[in-house]
Design an enzyme around this catalytic site. Structure first.
Site, PDB file in Angstrom:
ATOM      1  N   LEU A   1      -0.752 -22.957  14.901  1.00 57.05           N
ATOM      2  CA  LEU A   1      -0.032 -22.290  13.816  1.00 57.05           C
ATOM      3  C   LEU A   1      -0.492 -20.839  13.811  1.00 57.05           C
ATOM      4  O   LEU A   1      -1.656 -20.543  14.113  1.00 57.05           O
ATOM      5  CB  LEU A   1      -0.349 -22.927  12.458  1.00 57.05           C
ATOM      6  CG  LEU A   1       0.155 -24.356  12.200  1.00 57.05           C
ATOM      7  CD1 LEU A   1      -0.321 -24.824  10.824  1.00 57.05           C
ATOM      8  CD2 LEU A   1       1.664 -24.441  12.296  1.00 57.05           C
ATOM      9  N   ASP A   2       0.406 -19.914  13.458  1.00 58.95           N
ATOM     10  CA  ASP A   2       0.005 -18.518  13.339  1.00 58.95           C
ATOM     11  C   ASP A   2      -1.094 -18.386  12.291  1.00 58.95           C
ATOM     12  O   ASP A   2      -1.198 -19.210  11.374  1.00 58.95           O
ATOM     13  CB  ASP A   2       1.202 -17.655  12.921  1.00 58.95           C
ATOM     14  CG  ASP A   2       2.272 -17.588  13.998  1.00 58.95           C
ATOM     15  OD1 ASP A   2       1.966 -17.913  15.158  1.00 58.95           O
ATOM     16  OD2 ASP A   2       3.418 -17.223  13.664  1.00 58.95           O
ATOM     17  N   LYS A   3      -1.879 -17.341  12.412  1.00 63.71           N
ATOM     18  CA  LYS A   3      -3.008 -17.133  11.507  1.00 63.71           C
ATOM     19  C   LYS A   3      -2.582 -17.173  10.034  1.00 63.71           C
ATOM     20  O   LYS A   3      -3.253 -17.786   9.196  1.00 63.71           O
ATOM     21  CB  LYS A   3      -3.671 -15.789  11.828  1.00 63.71           C
ATOM     22  CG  LYS A   3      -4.855 -15.461  10.931  1.00 63.71           C
ATOM     23  CD  LYS A   3      -5.475 -14.122  11.315  1.00 63.71           C
ATOM     24  CE  LYS A   3      -6.643 -13.779  10.390  1.00 63.71           C
ATOM     25  NZ  LYS A   3      -7.263 -12.475  10.759  1.00 63.71           N
TER      26      LYS A   3
END
Length: 402
Positions: free
Chosen positions: A147-149
């Site tokens: 998942l993106d940050k």
């Protein structure tokens, strides 16, 4: 030169190694054995599985017997990296993220702002916390997707190599289902549909940014508007049908409705005024995937604090999000239905005109629209047959011989 065939080493594949590639097994259990040497053993038949010749790329199963020459006495490969000891706070954070646990898998609720993996100037990340969740298992848990940050929500982690291989295959063949919630700027014209726009890395961004590119990789996203706040914002459900980097963010920005807080792809227009948080409003809400031991995993993650506050501030009803895209009534969206109806109507008209053309004579008049013949010119006699042309001359009677 290969090892003497009389000097052999062997091992039985453990349950936690079931499903991995043979070269990966060597990396774990015979570290330092050069890959080129393993491949040479395989080609010469000195490396076997259950007595059969094999290849380094073959996947192994628990209980199989691996026979091989004795590896080099002094491993030359890099030493395994030692994990940094975790602080009590980090251990507590790792445990607090767990929302599902079984012998093969963990599902974590990743908070926004925490990276999934390490990188340049990134010391705090989920991957670095997984040692705290190993427990009595023989191997460390392993990430199987990212998942993106700044994206929050459900993140799957495999607890065994067999499970990791199983889940990786599920993600690659698109049998896993990931459902996201997002708040976007404005309201899409069509309430439910599919975005089909190819994506590629944007030149000059160092691979850190994506953009729509006709020559890029095929990328598809299903979406559904759950609720709207006038014309200023909408709460949408997103389901990626492909797994491109930043796919959901780029697709929503590309159709003119960037995700709230996504300045990277929406610029200044991605922020709402008032009390709405400037954080990214993208959340991995639900994860559904087949389980390697049978059955399936179906887990939902609660939205983070800033997302919940924005839903409340915009007057959205949390219960409306419970019926997902897959649970919504089947059938085309309204615009597609209208288009299909218009197409069917046009087909009927063409069909009627074909029948009309077949019924005409050489002197018949065309019609200006279906069912209404053109007005006939005045003072033109009509034929007895009513076909609009002059009467056909009668055939003279034939003379019989006397």
């Amino acid at each position: 030169m290969t090892q003497d065939r009389g000097i052999q080493d062997s091992a039985t594949v453990a349950e936690e190694d079931g499903g991995i590639r043979l070269d990966r097994w060597f990396k774990r259990h015979r570290p330092g054995t050069p890959h080129a040497l393993i491949a040479r053993w395989a080609r010469s038949g000195e490396l076997t599985i259950d007595g059969r010749k094999t290849d380094v790329s073959d996947r192994i199963e628990a209980g199989q017997r691996i026979a091989m020459p004795v590896p080099p006495a002094a491993p030359s490969g890099p030493k395994p990296r030692k994990e940094k000891p975790l602080s009590p706070a980090e251990v507590a954070l790792a445990e607090a993220m767990v929302i599902h646990r079984d012998k093969s898998a963990l599902v974590l609720d990743k908070p926004p702002g925490l990276a999934t993996q390490g990188g340049t100037k990134t010391d705090a990340h989920v991957d670095g916390l997984l040692g705290a969740l190993q427990g009595e298992a023989p191997v460390r848990p392993k990430l199987v997707h990212r998942l993106d940050k700044d994206t929050s929500g459900a993140l799957l982690v495999a607890r065994t190599p067999r499970a990791a291989a199983w889940f990786a295959k599920a993600f690659s063949n698109r049998s896993a289902r990931k459902t996201y919630w997002a708040i976007v700027v404005g309201v899409p014209d069509i309430a439910q549909g599919e975005i089909d726009l190819p994506l590629a890395k944007q030149p000059g961004s160092g691979g850190e940014k994506m953009h729509v590119d006709e020559k890029g990789l095929a990328s598809k996203t299903r979406y559904r508007v759950i609720e709207r706040a006038g014309n200023s914002a909408a709460w949408v459900e997103l389901q990626p049908l492909t797994g491109r980097t930043h796919q959901l963010r780029v697709h929503m920005a590309a159709i003119g409705h960037p995700i709230v807080g996504d300045g990277k792809y929406g610029g200044k227009g991605a922020f709402l005024t008032g009390t709405i948080s400037r954080k990214l409003h993208l959340h991995s809400r639900r994860l559904r995937i087949d389980h390697p031991d049978g059955g399936s995993i179906d887990v939902s993650a609660d939205v983070p604090e800033h997302f919940a506050a924005s839903l409340d501030a915009l007057g959205f009803d949390l219960l409306l999000g419970e019926a997902g895209i897959d649970d919504a009534p089947k059938g085309p969206p309204p615009k597609a239905a209208a288009k299909a109806a218009a197409k069917a109507h046009s087909k009927q008209i063409r069909k009627a005109r074909r029948g009309e053309r077949r019924g005409r004579t050489a002197t018949s008049k065309p019609t200006d629209r279906v069912g209404k013949p053109k007005t006939k010119a005045k003072n033109k006699p009509s034929s007895p047959s009513g076909r609009g042309g002059p009467p056909s001359p009668r055939k003279p009677p034939s003379k019989r011989p006397r």
